[in-house]
Design an enzyme around this catalytic site. Structure first.
Site, PDB file in Angstrom:
ATOM      1  N   CYS A  10     -10.770   3.745  -0.525  1.00 56.32           N
ATOM      2  CA  CYS A  10      -9.346   3.887  -0.226  1.00 56.32           C
ATOM      3  C   CYS A  10      -9.118   3.081   1.042  1.00 56.32           C
ATOM      4  O   CYS A  10      -9.905   3.191   1.996  1.00 56.32           O
ATOM      5  CB  CYS A  10      -8.974   5.351  -0.015  1.00 56.32           C
ATOM      6  SG  CYS A  10      -7.291   5.598   0.616  1.00 56.32           S
ATOM      7  N   THR A  11      -8.078   2.259   1.077  1.00 55.81           N
ATOM      8  CA  THR A  11      -7.893   1.382   2.237  1.00 55.81           C
ATOM      9  C   THR A  11      -7.541   2.150   3.510  1.00 55.81           C
ATOM     10  O   THR A  11      -7.585   1.600   4.604  1.00 55.81           O
ATOM     11  CB  THR A  11      -6.812   0.315   1.961  1.00 55.81           C
ATOM     12  OG1 THR A  11      -5.602   0.954   1.500  1.00 55.81           O
ATOM     13  CG2 THR A  11      -7.288  -0.683   0.922  1.00 55.81           C
ATOM     14  N   HIS A  12      -7.223   3.442   3.369  1.00 59.96           N
ATOM     15  CA  HIS A  12      -7.030   4.279   4.558  1.00 59.96           C
ATOM     16  C   HIS A  12      -8.369   4.598   5.239  1.00 59.96           C
ATOM     17  O   HIS A  12      -8.420   4.759   6.463  1.00 59.96           O
ATOM     18  CB  HIS A  12      -6.358   5.603   4.186  1.00 59.96           C
ATOM     19  CG  HIS A  12      -4.900   5.501   3.886  1.00 59.96           C
ATOM     20  ND1 HIS A  12      -4.417   4.903   2.745  1.00 59.96           N
ATOM     21  CD2 HIS A  12      -3.804   5.930   4.572  1.00 59.96           C
ATOM     22  CE1 HIS A  12      -3.091   4.972   2.739  1.00 59.96           C
ATOM     23  NE2 HIS A  12      -2.698   5.591   3.831  1.00 59.96           N
ATOM     24  N   GLY A  37      -2.461   9.367  -4.142  1.00 57.69           N
ATOM     25  CA  GLY A  37      -3.622  10.068  -4.699  1.00 57.69           C
ATOM     26  C   GLY A  37      -3.308  11.356  -5.422  1.00 57.69           C
ATOM     27  O   GLY A  37      -4.135  11.871  -6.176  1.00 57.69           O
ATOM     28  N   CYS A  69      -4.388  -1.287  -2.040  1.00 53.61           N
ATOM     29  CA  CYS A  69      -4.528   0.148  -2.286  1.00 53.61           C
ATOM     30  C   CYS A  69      -5.413   0.309  -3.517  1.00 53.61           C
ATOM     31  O   CYS A  69      -5.132  -0.288  -4.562  1.00 53.61           O
ATOM     32  CB  CYS A  69      -3.156   0.772  -2.521  1.00 53.61           C
ATOM     33  SG  CYS A  69      -3.179   2.488  -3.090  1.00 53.61           S
ATOM     34  N   ASN A  70      -6.463   1.094  -3.388  1.00 48.51           N
ATOM     35  CA  ASN A  70      -7.385   1.284  -4.506  1.00 48.51           C
ATOM     36  C   ASN A  70      -6.746   2.014  -5.675  1.00 48.51           C
ATOM     37  O   ASN A  70      -6.909   1.635  -6.835  1.00 48.51           O
ATOM     38  CB  ASN A  70      -8.616   2.055  -4.025  1.00 48.51           C
ATOM     39  CG  ASN A  70      -9.508   1.241  -3.122  1.00 48.51           C
ATOM     40  OD1 ASN A  70     -10.453   0.606  -3.567  1.00 48.51           O
ATOM     41  ND2 ASN A  70      -9.206   1.244  -1.836  1.00 48.51           N
ATOM     42  N   THR A  71      -5.998   3.064  -5.381  1.00 46.26           N
ATOM     43  CA  THR A  71      -5.358   3.839  -6.439  1.00 46.26           C
ATOM     44  C   THR A  71      -4.355   2.981  -7.195  1.00 46.26           C
ATOM     45  O   THR A  71      -4.290   3.003  -8.424  1.00 46.26           O
ATOM     46  CB  THR A  71      -4.665   5.081  -5.849  1.00 46.26           C
ATOM     47  OG1 THR A  71      -5.627   5.862  -5.123  1.00 46.26           O
ATOM     48  CG2 THR A  71      -4.054   5.937  -6.943  1.00 46.26           C
ATOM     49  N   GLU A  94      -2.288   9.522   7.158  1.00 47.37           N
ATOM     50  CA  GLU A  94      -0.853   9.232   7.111  1.00 47.37           C
ATOM     51  C   GLU A  94      -0.062  10.122   8.063  1.00 47.37           C
ATOM     52  O   GLU A  94       0.947   9.709   8.623  1.00 47.37           O
ATOM     53  CB  GLU A  94      -0.313   9.406   5.685  1.00 47.37           C
ATOM     54  CG  GLU A  94      -0.575   8.237   4.766  1.00 47.37           C
ATOM     55  CD  GLU A  94       0.224   6.993   5.119  1.00 47.37           C
ATOM     56  OE1 GLU A  94       1.341   7.107   5.666  1.00 47.37           O
ATOM     57  OE2 GLU A  94      -0.277   5.883   4.860  1.00 47.37           O
ATOM     58  N   ASP A 120       0.860  -1.170   0.000  1.00 48.66           N
ATOM     59  CA  ASP A 120       0.000   0.000   0.000  1.00 48.66           C
ATOM     60  C   ASP A 120       0.904   1.229   0.000  1.00 48.66           C
ATOM     61  O   ASP A 120       2.111   1.118   0.199  1.00 48.66           O
ATOM     62  CB  ASP A 120      -0.896   0.004   1.248  1.00 48.66           C
ATOM     63  CG  ASP A 120      -1.753   1.261   1.354  1.00 48.66           C
ATOM     64  OD1 ASP A 120      -2.524   1.525   0.413  1.00 48.66           O
ATOM     65  OD2 ASP A 120      -1.651   1.987   2.359  1.00 48.66           O
ATOM     66  N   SER A 121       0.311   2.397  -0.192  1.00 50.56           N
ATOM     67  CA  SER A 121       1.095   3.629  -0.174  1.00 50.56           C
ATOM     68  C   SER A 121       1.518   4.010   1.240  1.00 50.56           C
ATOM     69  O   SER A 121       2.276   4.955   1.425  1.00 50.56           O
ATOM     70  CB  SER A 121       0.284   4.775  -0.787  1.00 50.56           C
ATOM     71  OG  SER A 121      -0.900   5.005  -0.040  1.00 50.56           O
TER      72      SER A 121
END
Length: 271
Positions: free
Chosen positions: A185-187, A41, A71-73, A151, A8-9
């Protein structure tokens, strides 16, 4: 024992990791958090794809059995290319989230909040148009501030009031006709309770469905390494490991014993 590679980011993929550990507890997981290049993003599709391919190469060289793009993006930008490039299963989080939403919507009007990059790529719309019926509708809403807020440690630096105000800004722009909202978004599941204050209908977290999809894929392959070892998670980050560790231990409710700092833009060595 299966060896699972996921990335993931930053910390968002921990929401997927938590579900994977619950559903596939006997596994060796390598989690790569690309927090040194976050947020995805704000990047172009080409930039995101290059980052993803480097991470995929790293995970494949570490002999994982499967790659989870948590991560969706990153899923929108790279999943097709990664599936073509690596001779192991690669799964993302977008399609599982859509399928879950289609199961729970009552009026067939579905919304998704996601990063600006995902929205620009039509991340959910492109998949939705393939698997949903024409009677269903999907509305995407890009949210620039939520992911960076998480983040950067929203609890410490933002507090509940400002967090709520930022989330309210986006959720209030969602049509009243929408009865199901995908956290695209996984966040975002990390602040799901805050989101639920302003969206009182169905909220879909794709993490659980992604873990189920992973279990299904694993049932169709044999692990490369048949040695029985204790389940473990190795964390690797491209940026600051201290901030990541503090957040991850709090979110997962357990101590992290293994974490490395490794920027794949500088070196691609194995762990």
């Amino acid at each position: 024992m299966y060896k699972i590679g996921m990335f993931d980011s930053g910390v968002g993929g921990l929401t997927v990791l938590k579900e994977i550990q619950r559903i596939v507890p006997s596994s060796h997981i390598i989690y790569y958090g690309d927090n040194g290049n976050a947020p995805y993003g704000d990047k172009t599709e080409i930039e995101i794809r290059e980052l993803c391919l480097n991470i995929g190469k790293f995970l494949y060289e570490n002999e994982v059995d499967i790659i989870v793009i948590a991560c969706n993006t990153a899923t929108a930008a790279s999943i097709k290319m990664m599936k073509n490039k690596f001779p192991i299963p690669v799964i993302g989080v977008i399609e599982p989230g859509i399928r879950a939403a289609l199961k729970v919507t009552q009026n067939k009007n579905i919304g998704v909040i996601l990063t600006p990059a995902s929205a620009k790529m039509g991340a959910y719309k492109n998949v939705f148009d393939v698997i949903a019926t024409k009677a269903h509708t999907l509305t995407e809403k890009g949210c620039k501030l939520i992911c960076p807020m998480i983040e950067n440690g929203w609890e410490e630096h933002y507090g509940n009031y400002l967090t709520d105000e930022i989330i309210k800004l986006y959720v209030e722009q969602i049509s009243d006709e929408i009865d199901t909202l995908i956290l695209g978004c996984t966040h975002y599941p990390i602040v799901e309770n805050n989101i639920a204050k302003y969206f009182k209908k169905n909220i879909v977290n794709p993490a659980n469905e992604t873990a189920k999809e992973l279990l299904k894929e694993l049932s169709m392959i044999k692990p490369k390494n048949l040695t029985n070892t204790d389940p473990k998670v190795e964390f690797i980050v491209s940026g600051n490991s201290k901030n990541f560790t503090v957040f991850a231990e709090h979110f997962l409710g357990k101590k992290i014993d293994s974490i490395y700092e490794l920027d794949l833009q500088v070196t691609g060595r194995k762990v």
